[in-house]
Scaffold this motif. Structure first.
Motif, PDB file in Angstrom:
ATOM      1  N   ASP A 106       4.343   7.535   5.855  1.00 29.59           N
ATOM      2  CA  ASP A 106       3.451   6.481   6.344  1.00 29.59           C
ATOM      3  C   ASP A 106       3.395   5.317   5.358  1.00 29.59           C
ATOM      4  O   ASP A 106       3.311   4.157   5.754  1.00 29.59           O
ATOM      5  N   GLY A 107       3.430   5.639   4.071  1.00 35.14           N
ATOM      6  CA  GLY A 107       3.438   4.593   3.053  1.00 35.14           C
ATOM      7  C   GLY A 107       4.684   3.725   3.134  1.00 35.14           C
ATOM      8  O   GLY A 107       4.617   2.501   2.980  1.00 35.14           O
ATOM      9  N   LEU A 108       5.817   4.342   3.379  1.00 31.29           N
ATOM     10  CA  LEU A 108       7.061   3.570   3.523  1.00 31.29           C
ATOM     11  C   LEU A 108       7.025   2.695   4.778  1.00 31.29           C
ATOM     12  O   LEU A 108       7.466   1.544   4.754  1.00 31.29           O
ATOM     13  N   LYS A 109       6.473   3.236   5.871  1.00 34.46           N
ATOM     14  CA  LYS A 109       6.336   2.434   7.092  1.00 34.46           C
ATOM     15  C   LYS A 109       5.399   1.252   6.856  1.00 34.46           C
ATOM     16  O   LYS A 109       5.658   0.140   7.308  1.00 34.46           O
ATOM     17  N   TYR A 110       4.319   1.516   6.128  1.00 37.30           N
ATOM     18  CA  TYR A 110       3.356   0.455   5.816  1.00 37.30           C
ATOM     19  C   TYR A 110       4.018  -0.637   4.981  1.00 37.30           C
ATOM     20  O   TYR A 110       3.831  -1.819   5.235  1.00 37.30           O
ATOM     21  N   ARG A 111       4.813  -0.228   3.999  1.00 33.37           N
ATOM     22  CA  ARG A 111       5.494  -1.192   3.135  1.00 33.37           C
ATOM     23  C   ARG A 111       6.452  -2.064   3.934  1.00 33.37           C
ATOM     24  O   ARG A 111       6.520  -3.273   3.730  1.00 33.37           O
ATOM     25  N   VAL A 112       7.186  -1.464   4.855  1.00 31.81           N
ATOM     26  CA  VAL A 112       8.133  -2.228   5.669  1.00 31.81           C
ATOM     27  C   VAL A 112       7.409  -3.163   6.625  1.00 31.81           C
ATOM     28  O   VAL A 112       7.754  -4.342   6.754  1.00 31.81           O
ATOM     29  N   ASN A 113       6.366  -2.661   7.296  1.00 26.72           N
ATOM     30  CA  ASN A 113       5.679  -3.458   8.310  1.00 26.72           C
ATOM     31  C   ASN A 113       4.767  -4.532   7.726  1.00 26.72           C
ATOM     32  O   ASN A 113       4.613  -5.600   8.325  1.00 26.72           O
ATOM     33  N   HIS A 114       4.136  -4.245   6.586  1.00 24.54           N
ATOM     34  CA  HIS A 114       3.114  -5.151   6.074  1.00 24.54           C
ATOM     35  C   HIS A 114       3.368  -5.632   4.649  1.00 24.54           C
ATOM     36  O   HIS A 114       2.478  -6.194   4.028  1.00 24.54           O
ATOM     37  N   GLY A 115       4.551  -5.431   4.128  1.00 23.32           N
ATOM     38  CA  GLY A 115       4.851  -5.855   2.761  1.00 23.32           C
ATOM     39  C   GLY A 115       4.727  -7.353   2.577  1.00 23.32           C
ATOM     40  O   GLY A 115       4.125  -7.831   1.614  1.00 23.32           O
ATOM     41  N   PHE A 116       5.284  -8.111   3.509  1.00 21.73           N
ATOM     42  CA  PHE A 116       5.208  -9.560   3.387  1.00 21.73           C
ATOM     43  C   PHE A 116       3.773 -10.052   3.562  1.00 21.73           C
ATOM     44  O   PHE A 116       3.373 -11.022   2.933  1.00 21.73           O
ATOM     45  N   THR A 117       2.984  -9.353   4.377  1.00 19.84           N
ATOM     46  CA  THR A 117       1.579  -9.749   4.570  1.00 19.84           C
ATOM     47  C   THR A 117       0.792  -9.602   3.273  1.00 19.84           C
ATOM     48  O   THR A 117      -0.073 -10.422   2.975  1.00 19.84           O
ATOM     49  N   VAL A 118       1.091  -8.567   2.501  1.00 15.46           N
ATOM     50  CA  VAL A 118       0.424  -8.395   1.204  1.00 15.46           C
ATOM     51  C   VAL A 118       0.760  -9.577   0.295  1.00 15.46           C
ATOM     52  O   VAL A 118      -0.121 -10.154  -0.355  1.00 15.46           O
ATOM     53  N   GLY A 119       2.024  -9.957   0.241  1.00 17.64           N
ATOM     54  CA  GLY A 119       2.416 -11.127  -0.548  1.00 17.64           C
ATOM     55  C   GLY A 119       1.760 -12.394  -0.040  1.00 17.64           C
ATOM     56  O   GLY A 119       1.352 -13.266  -0.817  1.00 17.64           O
ATOM     57  N   ARG A 120       1.635 -12.518   1.268  1.00 18.40           N
ATOM     58  CA  ARG A 120       1.009 -13.697   1.876  1.00 18.40           C
ATOM     59  C   ARG A 120      -0.480 -13.769   1.521  1.00 18.40           C
ATOM     60  O   ARG A 120      -1.004 -14.841   1.254  1.00 18.40           O
ATOM     61  N   ILE A 121      -1.159 -12.620   1.510  1.00 19.63           N
ATOM     62  CA  ILE A 121      -2.575 -12.586   1.133  1.00 19.63           C
ATOM     63  C   ILE A 121      -2.747 -13.081  -0.297  1.00 19.63           C
ATOM     64  O   ILE A 121      -3.634 -13.893  -0.589  1.00 19.63           O
TER      65      ILE A 121
END
Length: 160
Positions: A72-87
């Motif tokens: 689940d952590g890997l899926k989260y990183r793929v799906n929302h990694g750029f959003t974390v950088g954007r935040i």
């Protein structure tokens, strides 16, 4: 009690500012500028609302973070990694025009030069910033009952 302490610690960190250095692009290196220092301070109200909106759009709660499996952590990183950088980019740049001009570039640079765990910790700090004050204000206003009906006829019947 533990959550209140964590929120207070996040507020203290943001008051001081979190410094992040990214390597300068090539054209700045020609002028012997090797790094670009960035400081993440306490977000303004509008920045805090945009950051919170992005955080909630990810759909993952703090409890989910703690109970997340590796897959689940890997899926989260793929799906929302750029959003974390954007935040983080929104929190650093603190302005709509600056975010429009350099937000995506800065998000990519942060993802390129920092470990994902560091970015997640800083995102957690920035989303908690200002939350305690907001919760205290809501509790105070709830006690004041500002939305109580103001009918003068009821006041007269109470006096007699």
């Amino acid at each position: 009690m533990e959550a209140a302490t964590e929120i207070q610690a996040a507020q203290t960190i943001l008051e001081e500012g979190v410094r992040l250095d990214i390597p300068a692009p090539f054209f700045l290196r020609l002028f012997r500028i090797k790094t670009i220092p960035l400081v993440l301070h306490d977000p303004t109200a509008s920045v805090c609302l945009r950051i919170t909106k992005l955080r909630l759009q990810m759909g993952v709660t703090d409890v989910d973070f703690e109970q997340m499996s590796v897959e689940d952590g890997l899926k989260y990183r793929v799906n929302h990694g750029f959003t974390v950088g954007r935040i983080l980019a929104i929190g650093i740049l603190r302005g709509r025009k600056r975010n429009w001009l350099a937000g995506k570039w800065l998000a990519k640079q942060l993802l390129k030069h920092y470990p994902f765990s560091v970015l997640l910790n800083i995102m957690h700090i920035i989303t908690l910033g200002g939350l305690e004050d907001f919760m205290n204000t809501i509790g105070l206003l709830e006690g004041m009952r500002l939305t109580k009906p103001n009918d003068p006829s009821q006041r007269k019947s109470q006096r007699s």
